[in-house]
Design a protein around this motif. Structure first.
Motif: not given
Lengths: 336, 336
Positions: B112-114, B119-124
């Protein structure tokens, strides 16, 4: 001999002079007799809070300065003086001051039911009790050194804080909030921490007899303090100098008895706590006041006598400070 | 050499093993991945309180048992083992466990998404920050010993408690009540008291440079902890094993860099605190948990290794206990 050694150590160890509280309190109550404070007993609310604060501050500063003056006089002294004699003189002086203050009151207000010196058997019958309790406690002090050494005794004396709190609750039926109880445990731990030194761990080797005696002594001392408060507060309108006078008389009487039985100067040092604090504040305030005075004394001694403060002292002081704060914010909700 | 000596001392001195918290927390989060706890994140109210309690208790017991097992294994050990290698192996193992837990989740719930690893650059982009902060802090650890000796450093490390509290308030904008602040100061004083030994007073000779470095290190460590909590909590529905995985990856990366630069095993010990506690409780709970674990470890060590507890330890434990109590009763009124 062991006892003498301990006494001397206590006299020089400014930080640990907690037993010295009583003479100061008496002096506080005596000197205040000439001020307007002694007639302000009936004022309520904000005034009462203000009076309580002034009395507490005065007790803290006087306790602290007394301890410092004793060390100073011993260090600067050209000739030896006997602690016994000095204490007895102070006692007699204070008894005299009470009488002078009373005389002035009689002149200005006339002799009334509340300020006359004569008393009923009912009233005076309870006055010897604190003196007897202190005497028994001080007699025990001779025997506890069979089980406990001096540094350990210094630590065990902090049990007084807990016993005062418990007896205050039981006898005077005054409530402390849960946070105030927590603060009281912290006060005890903080004071003990501030007094830690490399020999303090001896207390962990205390045999069961030593613990029992220490607890009994703490209870006797706590009971005497709380009982004195009960006596003083039972009749709020009664002139405090009359109350002091009778307490001094019995205190001196039992001291004399004790001195005849043994070389017993410690009794004088403990004496009976009769004071403005007892009348307008309480035993709890007294305990906080003398604890803070102990810390204050140590800090001043750094400048005056070149004392070195330990890390344990700073930690203990922090805990005591937080305890004072918690005691003040943690008032029972009902009283608000 | 000085540094090595300190490290060894810490490894044997169970009572002072507070830096050891991180591996346990990671292990806690990894093992819990196979339990039902990891999917209970969204539950509210009483369940959330229950979860918080279980996680806190587990962290306390694991921190304590880890410290004990390390001493035990070193004492019983037939052959030497390198702390660096052991820690690195543990790190790699946990990273692997995170992946296994994730694989099971994918099989049961699908990707799932969760719970996807990508991961996105924003998240990581925020994930390396705690690792970098710990690295800088650990680099400073080499230089502080020019100004501070080992027993003094042991004492100064308790500044972490205060810095965590202050940064928790500033960065996460969570309120502590006045009583909880008082409790936090007590926690710091209590932990320090419990660790007192005859050499502790050395800390009072710390020059200003030593104090500044100690405070900077405490701030870095506190900031890393609070920042990790912010990362983990920013997206509550995100699978904790994915979050752990990325934090481990950057942690291991910066550890490797640091080890190449210097013989740098301390980094591994500090690592990055990623845990159930961060997701379901907070940095404040972590601080209390590890503090109580320290005391628990010492008590257990009495029975296992014949440790002797000092009076200071009992006093410190009392203060810490009262602090825990005050923290729990002193919740801000708004949350009621």
């Amino acid at each position: 001999m062991e006892y003498r050694r301990v006494k001397d150590q206590e006299s020089y160890d400014v930080v640990s002079q907690k037993d010295i509280e009583s003479p100061v309190e008496r002096s506080l109550s005596s000197t205040s007799a000439t001020s307007s404070l002694s007639t302000a007993g009936a004022s309520k609310g904000k005034n009462s809070w203000k009076l309580k604060s002034i009395v507490t501050l005065a007790l803290t500063l006087l306790t602290s300065s007394q301890a410092i003056l004793i060390v100073w006089s011993k260090r600067a002294g050209k000739y030896e003086y006997s602690v016994t004699t000095a204490n007895f003189s102070v006692e007699a002086l204070k008894c005299l001051l009470s009488l002078i203050a009373l005389y002035r009151t009689w002149n200005s207000q006339g002799v009334t039911e509340d300020n006359r010196l004569s008393t009923s058997f009912d009233e005076v019958s309870v006055y010897p009790i604190p003196a007897i309790l202190y005497m028994v406690k001080n007699l025990l002090q001779y025997y506890i050194f069979a089980y406990v050494d001096a540094p350990a005794y210094q630590i065990l004396k902090n049990l007084n804080i807990i016993s005062t709190g418990v007896l205050y609750r039981i006898i005077l039926k005054k409530k402390l909030s849960e946070i105030q109880w927590a603060a009281f445990i912290l006060l005890c731990a903080g004071c003990t921490t501030a007094q830690l030194n490399p020999s303090s761990d001896h207390v962990l080797q205390t045999p069961i007899q030593g613990w029992v005696m220490a607890i009994v002594m703490a209870l006797l001392s706590g009971f005497a303090g709380v009982y004195t408060e009960a006596i003083i507060k039972k009749r709020p309108s009664r002139n405090i100098n009359v109350q002091n006078f009778w307490l001094y008389i019995f205190g001196m009487l039992f001291n004399l008895v004790a001195i005849c039985v043994q070389d017993f100067d410690a009794v004088m040092n403990n004496g009976i706590a009769v004071s403005m604090v007892m009348k307008y504040a309480d035993n709890i305030v007294k305990v906080y006041s003398t604890s803070v005075a102990m810390l204050l004394t140590a800090v001043v001694s750094v400048f005056l006598f070149g004392f070195h403060l330990s890390l344990a002292f700073f930690l203990g002081s922090t805990v005591v400070s937080v305890s004072v704060y918690l005691h003040s914010v943690g008032k029972p909700q009902l009283q608000k």
